[in-house]
Each structure stands twice: as structure tokens, then as C-alpha cells.
Design a protein around this motif. Structure first.
Motif, PDB file in Angstrom:
ATOM      1  N   LEU A 109       0.828  -1.008   0.029  1.00 51.43           N
ATOM      2  CA  LEU A 109       0.008  -0.085  -0.028  1.00 51.43           C
ATOM      3  C   LEU A 109       0.825   1.497   0.110  1.00 51.43           C
ATOM      4  CD1 LEU A 109      -2.523   1.427   0.146  1.00 51.43           C
ATOM      5  CD2 LEU A 109      -2.460   1.253   2.618  1.00 51.43           C
ATOM      6  N   LEU A 110       1.887   1.293   0.837  1.00 47.13           N
ATOM      7  CA  LEU A 110       2.740   2.294   0.547  1.00 47.13           C
ATOM      8  C   LEU A 110       3.698   2.562  -0.512  1.00 47.13           C
ATOM      9  CD1 LEU A 110       4.480   4.382   2.444  1.00 47.13           C
ATOM     10  CD2 LEU A 110       6.133   2.633   3.045  1.00 47.13           C
ATOM     11  N   THR A 111       4.028   1.482  -1.172  1.00 50.67           N
ATOM     12  CA  THR A 111       4.531   1.530  -2.622  1.00 50.67           C
ATOM     13  C   THR A 111       3.576   1.873  -3.504  1.00 50.67           C
ATOM     14  OG1 THR A 111       5.718  -0.392  -2.184  1.00 50.67           O
ATOM     15  CG2 THR A 111       5.790   0.285  -4.385  1.00 50.67           C
ATOM     16  N   PHE A 112       2.264   1.563  -3.532  1.00 52.04           N
ATOM     17  CA  PHE A 112       1.322   2.321  -4.190  1.00 52.04           C
ATOM     18  C   PHE A 112       1.008   4.033  -4.186  1.00 52.04           C
ATOM     19  CE2 PHE A 112      -0.311  -1.682  -5.978  1.00 52.04           C
ATOM     20  CZ  PHE A 112      -1.271  -1.500  -6.992  1.00 52.04           C
ATOM     21  N   LEU A 113       1.058   4.157  -2.752  1.00 57.36           N
ATOM     22  CA  LEU A 113       0.819   5.785  -2.657  1.00 57.36           C
ATOM     23  C   LEU A 113       2.162   6.448  -3.157  1.00 57.36           C
ATOM     24  CD1 LEU A 113      -0.830   5.514   0.845  1.00 57.36           C
ATOM     25  CD2 LEU A 113      -1.908   6.351  -1.148  1.00 57.36           C
ATOM     26  N   LEU A 114       3.425   5.965  -2.950  1.00 60.89           N
ATOM     27  CA  LEU A 114       4.318   6.658  -3.793  1.00 60.89           C
ATOM     28  C   LEU A 114       4.261   6.474  -4.894  1.00 60.89           C
ATOM     29  CD1 LEU A 114       7.245   5.076  -1.575  1.00 60.89           C
ATOM     30  CD2 LEU A 114       6.421   7.291  -1.410  1.00 60.89           C
ATOM     31  N   TYR A 115       4.076   5.631  -5.824  1.00 58.67           N
ATOM     32  CA  TYR A 115       3.782   5.632  -7.139  1.00 58.67           C
ATOM     33  C   TYR A 115       2.551   6.536  -7.729  1.00 58.67           C
ATOM     34  CZ  TYR A 115       7.481   1.972  -8.284  1.00 58.67           C
ATOM     35  OH  TYR A 115       8.536   1.686  -8.552  1.00 58.67           O
TER      36      TYR A 115
END
Length: 581
Positions: free
Chosen positions: A280-286
Motif C-alpha cells: 500500500l505504501l508503494t502504491f501511494l508513492l507511485y
């Protein structure tokens, strides 16, 4: 591919190597930005989960150095695109400005008769700056946006397909929104450019005539006219900024909706153990990375509209074919004697229905001093303007030493003709610069000799810095007689066998007229000379006086012969004499 597009792309050709390097570093910088979220995901999902602090710390430190190395590469790549990329754009602007300025030099008087100088200046300055920004940033923004967008898409698919599809479901809506706004912004920017050109033309007109404005105390009138144009400009800007505001706020809304969708969808997926917190954190960064390509798209949209509207205006000028050009087999003049003949010549302006004059048949011997007289508007100046081909004859032909002037190279033709006009144009710079304009290769001694022949040397030496005194815009620091003598010195330096004096003394006082007349007669010695005279008293010594009318030459002869005829000339002379009483 149309001609305009080919012309636009041709400006990249000399800098293809630099362009490819710029694209490479833009690609490198955008690729690096995609790596950071993957490192964050690796640390979150792998290192922190599988290792304790003693084991994870060394790995994180190694990744730290990797990220620092990536940051250094990204810094160098960004620096290259910002510096070298902009320099490439500046060089392309340089080439375009050279091309349009060179083209301006080729266009004839008939083009400038219908143009405002301020608007032409806008095409060289404001328009080309926007074109440069497009040349540099346009391809760069497309490369960066494409890499980030496509890269993020494939990375997110590998993390979680349903959440990726949820995020990218907003993209078609954003594209439709962008395409809709693009058309509106294009029209708005085009109107802006037109209004800027109008304002520049108005400013140029006002500042060129500032002495007339002040002499009539019409500053308030000019300010009112300027405010009217400025209000139209602000109205057009208001419309374009309204569209930009809708565009930017729309982007903000889409970004917020994507974040809401990721947080809500990701929360549900975590609850169902479909993804973990690291994903989820990776998604938000992308998601944040996805905003950047959209911004680039906005920049490209604005740059494209500004740049292409500017290039269209630039290309419009290049597409105008000069109406007076050299024939392929045109020749250069050598050892010109100066015999000139008009053979059944007629002339009318391109947009006019009636001839200015017709049936002009005149033979002027080499070295002959003739005067042209006639009522105002009969075409005396225009007739003389046909000799150096400032305008083209509508019918008939003109010859010099038996050669049709259309068979002579323009540069060679005009090199052999000297013109002294009533409205003297002096360039900003020194006295030396302005006289030397007659012959760029002249020595200082040549310039001084020409000034002495023009009775200008004495007043020049009284100036603060002599020949190196700055005379201001259009010679504003000099009197009318002084400016006229500098223009005569310029022609002395050119040393042409054919001269045209276009009412050269009509605006001078009696004292200045006498000095300038002496200079003109000295200059005319042994040269074929045409004098257009407003004051008939100045042409009494002409070897022949030509009385011009709309349907041709009415009378010809010396001053005494024409007075004795009691015809048109005698009537003009009596009218001029009575007006001086």
C-alpha cells in the motif's frame, strides 16, 4: 508530413547529437525516479520482516549508498537536460531568428507598406522564445512522462492487478479532460499572442512619435488608446487563465480522487489480506509519481499551444515570397556610365485599381542632371523608386546603360545608386558608424574625406567626441541640416554613378538649405542625377526639368524654356512664388 512540420523538425538537424544526449539523460533521470519506491517496498516487505535489527542495518546502509549513487546520477542527468537542453533550444532560436531576419531583408517595400513594425518585432522576440521552450521541453516532457507512466503501470501490475486497474481507471477521464481543455487553451493563447503583437505595435508607434505626442500635449490621448489595447489584452489573458485554472484544479481533483481510491481500496485489501502495508505504501508513492507525468502533460500542452502558435506566425513570414528577386541568370554591373531610359513605363500598387502614372518615356544621358516636378501625389518619388527596384514596374521597362534592370542583380543595381531622402534615417550609434554605412570597408580617412565633401566635417569636430559622438536614436541629438549632411556624406562614401535626391532640402531652413544644396551639387558633379523638388527655386540650374502628370510626361526643358511655354510648369512656379510672398 506537411511543409510546416518539416520546417519545424529541420531546426533539430544541426543539433541531433545534443538532442539525443538530452533525451538519453531525460530517460535516465525518469527511470531512476521509478527505482526509489521499489527500494522502499523491498525494505518494508523483505528486510524489516525477515531480519532483525543487527542483520537489517548493514543491508539498509548498503541500500542507502545505492540510493545516494542514484541521486548523484539523477542530479547530473537533470543538470545536463536543464543546461545543455536549454542551450540546444537557444541555438535553435538563434537559427530561427537569423532565418526570419534574413527573410525580412529580402521582402520589398510593398510588404512593409502594409505592416506594423511592432508586430514584426513580436514575431522575432516573444514568438520565438515560446518556440524555443517547445523545442527543448516538448520532446523531453514526452519522454519523461512516457517512461514514468508506463514504468509505473507495469510495476504496479506486478504488485497488485485489481488495485492497479482501480488507479488507472481514472486515466481515460484525465485524457478526455486534457484533450477538451487543449482546444480551448489553443484558441486562448492564439488570442493572447495577437493582443501582445497589437500592444507592441502601439508602443513602437507611440515611442517613435513621442515628440509629436508631446508637441500636441496628447499624452492623455495616447494613454487612453494604450489602456484600451491593454484592457483587450487583459481580457484575453483572463480567458486563458480561466482555462488554465480549470485545467490545474481538474488535475488536483483527479489526484485527490486517485489517492482516495488507493487508500480506500488498499485498506479493504489489507483487511482481506490481499496486500500488505508495504504494498500500500508503494502504491501511494507511485501515485505521486503518476502526478508528475500529468504535470508534464500540462506543461507540454501549454508549451505546444504557445510554441506552435508562435511557430505558425514565424512560418507565415517565411512563406511570404519576395515579389522582387534576382533572375537566375542576372548579371552584375561593371563600369556603369549611368545612362537611364524609361520605356512606356506604368505603375500601380498591388491593391490599387488605378495607375499612379502611365506612358512614361524618358531617356537620361550619363551624367545628366534632371529635375522631376509635378503636383503632389503624381508619383515623382515612386518613379525614382522604380530605378533601384524598390517597387516593380507594372508595364514597360527601365534600362541602365541599355540593360533591363530586371536582368541586373539587385545588390549590384542598388550598389550603383545613391539616395538622399527628405526623411533622413540615421542609426543609433556614432557619427563614424553612420557615415561608414555607405561603405563598410572605408577607412577613417575615407570617412573624414566624405564628411568634408558634404560640408559636415566642421560641425562634427564641434561635437563632444567628434566622429565618435553618439547621436542617439535616429540622430535625435542633431539638427535637420546636420542629419541631412551626414546622409550626404554617407552617399559620398558609397560613390555611386547614379543619384536620387528626394526633396532633400524641403524641410530645412534657408541657411541649412543653402549649405546642404552646395553639398548636393558637389555630390551630383559628373553623376546621373534625379532631383525631386518641392521648392522649385532649388532646380533652376537643372539641365532638364521633367513635368510629370498621371498620364505621362507633360513638359520637358530648362527652367527658362518651360517658363516661356506658359504651361503646367509656369503655373506651378507662379503658384510657388506667390505662396512665398
Amino acid at each position: 508530413m506537411n511543409k510546416k512540420t518539416k520546417k519545424f523538425l529541420s531546426y533539430y538537424k544541426p543539433y541531433l547529437g545534443l538532442f539525443m544526449a538530452d533525451m538519453f539523460f531525460a530517460l535516465l533521470a525518469s527511470s531512476i525516479s521509478l527505482i526509489y519506491p521499489m527500494i522502499v517496498r523491498y525494505i518494508t516487505n523483505e528486510i524489516l520482516v525477515k531480519y532483525d535489527i543487527s542483520e537489517s542495518a548493514p543491508i539498509i546502509m548498503k541500500l542507502l549508498f545505492v540510493m545516494l549513487a542514484l541521486a548523484a546520477i539523477e542530479f547530473l542527468s537533470t543538470f545536463f537536460t536543464a543546461y545543455k537542453g536549454h542551450m540546444m533550444g537557444a541555438k535553435m532560436e538563434y537559427d530561427m531568428r537569423n532565418d526570419i531576419f534574413e527573410h525580412f531583408q529580402k521582402l520589398s517595400f510593398s510588404f512593409y507598406d502594409n505592416q506594423k513594425i511592432g508586430q514584426l518585432m513580436t514575431r522575432i522576440t516573444n514568438d520565438l522564445f515560446d518556440v524555443t521552450e517547445l523545442c527543448h521541453h516538448g520532446p523531453e516532457d514526452i519522454i519523461i512522462s512516457s517512461i514514468k507512466f508506463i514504468g509505473a503501470f507495469f510495476i504496479l501490475i506486478n504488485i497488485n492487478l485489481p488495485l492497479t486497474l482501480l488507479v488507472f481507471s481514472f486515466i481515460p477521464l484525465m485524457l478526455v479532460f486534457a484533450l477538451f481543455m487543449r482546444g480551448r487553451m489553443r484558441r486562448a493563447f492564439k488570442r493572447n499572442r495577437e493582443k501582445i503583437a497589437d500592444i507592441n505595435a502601439q508602443i513602437e508607434d507611440n515611442l517613435s512619435g513621442i515628440r509629436v505626442v508631446k508637441s500636441f500635449a496628447n499624452e492623455a490621448v495616447e494613454m487612453s488608446k494604450f489602456k484600451e489595447g491593454n484592457n483587450k489584452f487583459i481580457d484575453s489573458k483572463r480567458n486563458s487563465y480561466l482555462n488554465m485554472g480549470i485545467f490545474h484544479s481538474g488535475l488536483t481533483l483527479f489526484t485527490a480522487l486517485i489517492n482516495v481510491a488507493v487508500i480506500a481500496g488498499g485498506g479493504l485489501f489489507i483487511a482481506k489480506k490481499i496486500i500488505n502495508v508495504g504494498d500500500l505504501l508503494t502504491f501511494l508513492l507511485y501515485v505521486n509519481l503518476l502526478v508528475d507525468p500529468v504535470k508534464k502533460l500540462i506543461n507540454f500542452t501549454e508549451q505546444f499551444q504557445n510554441g506552435m502558435s508562435g511557430f505558425s506566425r514565424f512560418y507565415e513570414i517565411l512563406e511570404i515570397e519576395p515579389d522582387i528577386v534576382d533572375k537566375p541568370d542576372a548579371i552584375s554591373l561593371n563600369e556603369v556610365k549611368g545612362e537611364i531610359e524609361f520605356k512606356n513605363v506604368a505603375f500601380k500598387y498591388n491593391d490599387a485599381k488605378e495607375d499612379v502614372f502611365r506612358n512614361i518615356n524618358l531617356k537620361v544621358k550619363a551624367g545628366e542632371y534632371i529635375a522631376l516636378v509635378g503636383s503632389s501625389g503624381v508619383g515623382k518619388t515612386t518613379m525614382c523608386s522604380l530605378i533601384p527596384r524598390f517597387y516593380e514596374v507594372s508595364e514597360g521597362l527601365i534600362t541602365i546603360d541599355g540593360i533591363d534592370i530586371k536582368d541586373i542583380k539587385l545588390k549590384s543595381l542598388r550598389k550603383n545608386i545613391g539616395i538622399v531622402q527628405q526623411d533622413v534615417y540615421l542609426f543609433a550609434g556614432t557619427v563614424m558608424d553612420n557615415i561608414r554605412y555607405g561603405n563598410a570597408n572605408a577607412t577613417e580617412e575615407d570617412v573624414i574625406r566624405a564628411a568634408k565633401n558634404a560640408n559636415a566635417h566642421d560641425f562634427i569636430m564641434e561635437l563632444p567626441e567628434g566622429y565618435y559622438t553618439d547621436i542617439g536614436q535616429r540622430g535625435v541629438k542633431l539638427s535637420g541640416g546636420q542629419k541631412q549632411r551626414l546622409s550626404i556624406a554617407r552617399v559620398f562614401l558609397k560613390n555611386p554613378p547614379i543619384l536620387i535626391f528626394d526633396e532633400a532640402t524641403s524641410s530645412l531652413d534657408n541657411e541649412s538649405e543653402k549649405v546642404v544644396q552646395e553639398s548636393l551639387e558637389k555630390l551630383a558633379k559628373n553623376r546621373t542625377t534625379f532631383v525631386i523638388a518641392h521648392r522649385l527655386s532649388t532646380i533652376k540650374n537643372a539641365q532638364r526639368i521633367i513635368v510629370l502628370a498621371e498620364d505621362g510626361i507633360k513638359e520637358t526643358g530648362t527652367h527658362e524654356e518651360l517658363l516661356a511655354k506658359e504651361g503646367v510648369y509656369a503655373g506651378l512656379y507662379r503658384l510657388a512664388y506667390s505662396s512665398q510672398e
